[in-house]
Design a protein around this motif. Structure first.
Motif, mmCIF file in Angstrom:
data_model
loop_
_atom_site.group_PDB
_atom_site.id
_atom_site.type_symbol
_atom_site.label_atom_id
_atom_site.label_comp_id
_atom_site.label_asym_id
_atom_site.label_seq_id
_atom_site.Cartn_x
_atom_site.Cartn_y
_atom_site.Cartn_z
ATOM 1 N N GLU A 16 -2.492 -0.356 -18.412
ATOM 2 C CA GLU A 16 -2.673 -0.199 -16.668
ATOM 3 C C GLU A 16 -2.269 -1.575 -16.168
ATOM 4 O OE1 GLU A 16 -6.378 3.065 -16.603
ATOM 5 O OE2 GLU A 16 -6.808 0.980 -16.683
ATOM 6 N N LYS A 17 -2.723 -2.509 -16.829
ATOM 7 C CA LYS A 17 -2.345 -4.017 -16.252
ATOM 8 C C LYS A 17 -0.921 -4.228 -16.310
ATOM 9 C CE LYS A 17 -6.052 -6.562 -18.199
ATOM 10 N NZ LYS A 17 -6.512 -7.509 -19.134
ATOM 11 N N ALA A 18 -0.273 -3.777 -17.165
ATOM 12 C CA ALA A 18 1.242 -3.936 -17.357
ATOM 13 C C ALA A 18 1.936 -3.085 -16.097
ATOM 14 C CB ALA A 18 1.808 -3.925 -18.591
ATOM 15 N N LEU A 19 1.478 -1.791 -16.123
ATOM 16 C CA LEU A 19 2.079 -1.041 -15.174
ATOM 17 C C LEU A 19 1.950 -1.439 -13.621
ATOM 18 C CD1 LEU A 19 4.000 1.469 -14.779
ATOM 19 C CD2 LEU A 19 1.965 2.847 -14.845
ATOM 20 N N ILE A 20 0.604 -1.835 -13.394
ATOM 21 C CA ILE A 20 0.220 -2.310 -12.035
ATOM 22 C C ILE A 20 1.118 -3.570 -11.748
ATOM 23 C CG2 ILE A 20 -1.737 -3.132 -10.544
ATOM 24 C CD1 ILE A 20 -3.253 -1.152 -12.230
ATOM 25 N N SER A 21 0.960 -4.565 -12.641
ATOM 26 C CA SER A 21 1.668 -5.573 -12.349
ATOM 27 C C SER A 21 3.247 -5.488 -11.975
ATOM 28 C CB SER A 21 1.614 -6.665 -13.425
ATOM 29 O OG SER A 21 0.207 -6.991 -13.634
ATOM 30 N N MET A 22 3.881 -4.407 -12.657
ATOM 31 C CA MET A 22 5.247 -4.213 -12.651
ATOM 32 C C MET A 22 5.538 -3.460 -11.283
ATOM 33 S SD MET A 22 7.266 -1.322 -13.053
ATOM 34 C CE MET A 22 5.893 -0.324 -13.650
ATOM 35 N N LEU A 23 4.740 -2.543 -11.067
ATOM 36 C CA LEU A 23 4.697 -1.839 -9.665
ATOM 37 C C LEU A 23 4.897 -2.595 -8.443
ATOM 38 C CD1 LEU A 23 2.769 1.527 -10.522
ATOM 39 C CD2 LEU A 23 5.077 1.328 -10.618
ATOM 40 N N LYS A 24 3.799 -3.506 -8.630
ATOM 41 C CA LYS A 24 3.789 -4.360 -7.283
ATOM 42 C C LYS A 24 4.945 -5.143 -7.128
ATOM 43 C CE LYS A 24 1.572 -8.594 -9.142
ATOM 44 N NZ LYS A 24 2.755 -9.403 -8.942
ATOM 45 N N ASP A 25 5.753 -5.469 -7.903
ATOM 46 C CA ASP A 25 6.900 -6.090 -7.801
ATOM 47 C C ASP A 25 8.167 -5.214 -7.305
ATOM 48 O OD1 ASP A 25 5.921 -8.412 -8.447
ATOM 49 O OD2 ASP A 25 6.216 -8.378 -10.370
ATOM 50 N N ASP A 31 4.325 -2.670 -0.262
ATOM 51 C CA ASP A 31 3.061 -2.535 0.608
ATOM 52 C C ASP A 31 2.001 -1.869 -0.010
ATOM 53 O OD1 ASP A 31 4.436 -3.832 2.755
ATOM 54 O OD2 ASP A 31 6.043 -2.266 2.790
ATOM 55 N N PHE A 32 1.815 -1.246 -0.973
ATOM 56 C CA PHE A 32 0.690 -0.710 -1.581
ATOM 57 C C PHE A 32 -0.479 -1.876 -2.070
ATOM 58 C CE2 PHE A 32 2.027 3.752 -3.513
ATOM 59 C CZ PHE A 32 3.003 3.730 -2.620
ATOM 60 N N GLN A 36 -4.314 1.422 -4.289
ATOM 61 C CA GLN A 36 -3.106 2.425 -4.204
ATOM 62 C C GLN A 36 -2.086 2.315 -5.326
ATOM 63 O OE1 GLN A 36 -1.706 0.938 -0.365
ATOM 64 N NE2 GLN A 36 -2.815 2.417 0.752
ATOM 65 N N LEU A 37 -1.842 0.952 -5.873
ATOM 66 C CA LEU A 37 -1.198 0.863 -7.154
ATOM 67 C C LEU A 37 -1.889 1.383 -8.394
ATOM 68 C CD1 LEU A 37 0.115 -2.935 -6.552
ATOM 69 C CD2 LEU A 37 1.397 -0.937 -6.556
ATOM 70 N N TYR A 38 -3.208 1.059 -8.281
ATOM 71 C CA TYR A 38 -4.123 1.695 -9.359
ATOM 72 C C TYR A 38 -3.839 3.248 -9.372
ATOM 73 C CZ TYR A 38 -7.606 3.113 -12.509
ATOM 74 O OH TYR A 38 -8.573 3.876 -13.648
ATOM 75 N N GLU A 39 -4.140 3.974 -8.467
ATOM 76 C CA GLU A 39 -3.673 5.192 -8.305
ATOM 77 C C GLU A 39 -2.486 5.911 -8.719
ATOM 78 O OE1 GLU A 39 -5.480 7.429 -4.730
ATOM 79 O OE2 GLU A 39 -6.929 5.795 -4.624
ATOM 80 N N LEU A 40 -1.598 5.126 -8.355
ATOM 81 C CA LEU A 40 -0.063 5.415 -8.536
ATOM 82 C C LEU A 40 0.296 5.299 -10.048
ATOM 83 C CD1 LEU A 40 2.694 5.874 -7.321
ATOM 84 C CD2 LEU A 40 3.119 3.686 -7.135
ATOM 85 N N SER A 41 -0.294 4.054 -10.636
ATOM 86 C CA SER A 41 -0.132 3.987 -12.220
ATOM 87 C C SER A 41 -0.789 4.990 -12.930
ATOM 88 C CB SER A 41 -0.536 2.630 -12.402
ATOM 89 O OG SER A 41 -2.084 2.588 -12.362
ATOM 90 N N PRO A 134 -0.231 7.411 4.510
ATOM 91 C CA PRO A 134 1.113 7.696 5.234
ATOM 92 C C PRO A 134 1.630 6.233 5.858
ATOM 93 C CG PRO A 134 -1.115 8.500 6.402
ATOM 94 C CD PRO A 134 -1.454 8.186 5.041
ATOM 95 N N GLU A 135 0.668 5.144 5.773
ATOM 96 C CA GLU A 135 1.224 3.940 6.318
ATOM 97 C C GLU A 135 2.045 3.324 5.383
ATOM 98 O OE1 GLU A 135 -2.582 3.121 3.679
ATOM 99 O OE2 GLU A 135 -1.872 4.603 5.131
ATOM 100 N N VAL A 136 1.836 3.483 4.049
ATOM 101 C CA VAL A 136 2.819 2.826 3.209
ATOM 102 C C VAL A 136 4.153 3.694 3.060
ATOM 103 C CG1 VAL A 136 1.113 1.503 1.843
ATOM 104 C CG2 VAL A 136 1.899 3.882 1.198
ATOM 105 N N TYR A 137 4.085 5.088 3.421
ATOM 106 C CA TYR A 137 5.048 6.085 3.240
ATOM 107 C C TYR A 137 6.205 5.719 4.404
ATOM 108 C CZ TYR A 137 7.548 10.602 3.658
ATOM 109 O OH TYR A 137 8.744 11.514 3.635
ATOM 110 N N GLN A 138 6.047 5.404 5.548
ATOM 111 C CA GLN A 138 6.844 4.835 6.445
ATOM 112 C C GLN A 138 7.612 3.764 6.004
ATOM 113 O OE1 GLN A 138 7.848 6.470 9.146
ATOM 114 N NE2 GLN A 138 6.501 8.189 8.256
#
Length: 190
Positions: A16-25, A31-32, A36-41, A134-138
């Motif tokens: 989870e750490k690796a995926l969250i760190s990667m997603l944020k980049d 803008d997550f 939100q990053l955790y839920e997405l991961s 929806p705020e990050v969706y836009q």
């Protein structure tokens, strides 16, 4: 925001750490927030592809967005009987998102050129996250519009490259010519 994320990563598993760190980049996820990053991961699943596997076939429905963790994936556009390489997917780069956001089928074929580790998320799971936030969706829509413009530029460059395309362009179907000349985007903005 991400300083707090780094402090809190201690509560997640190593995967989870690796995926969250990667997603944020990744640009479309910038803008997550941490939650939100955790839920997405949690929606991403790990998949392995052997060398020379067609991961995505142009014009076929997959219903997934992918993220390359390791390996080499090349992107090809089929024009008449020729597969022309457009680019390579880089490590931690997302692919398949354009089909999702434009509500179209993939416009290119992706082939693994070495064994690959890829994270996958189903459209429906991704859509649930976007509906919840929806705020990050836009903001993602704006990023996708920029990427679409870049893709149009690449296709225009290909069309205008006399070394590659003058001899092929006349043999393209009317549909292929129209696709290169005007790519219609149908971005879903709600």
């Amino acid at each position: 925001m991400f300083d707090n994320l780094k402090k809190n990563l201690g509560m997640y598993s190593p995967t989870e750490k690796a995926l969250i760190s990667m997603l944020k980049d990744i640009e479309i996820f910038k803008d997550f927030n941490e939650k939100q990053l955790y839920e997405l991961s949690k929606k991403f699943k790990l998949e392995k592809y052997l060398k020379d596997v067609k991961i995505v076939n142009e014009w076929e429905l997959y219903g997934k967005i992918w993220l390359l963790e390791s390996g080499n994936i090349k992107v090809f556009k089929k024009i008449t009987w020729n597969n022309i390489q457009l680019w390579e997917v880089m490590k931690w780069e997302i692919f398949g998102e354009m089909a999702f956001f434009t509500n179209n089928l993939p416009m290119a074929t992706l082939i693994s050129y070495e064994n690959c580790i890829v994270w996958e998320i189903w459209y429906e799971d991704f859509k649930q996250i976007l509906e919840k936030y929806p705020e990050v969706y836009q903001k993602i829509i704006e990023t996708i519009k920029k990427r679409h413009s870049q893709n149009v530029e690449i296709l225009e460059e290909i069309k205008n490259n006399p070394n590659l395309y003058n001899k092929h362009y006349q043999t393209w179907t009317t549909e292929e010519q129209e696709e290169i000349q005007t790519i219609k985007v149908n971005i879903k903005i709600s």
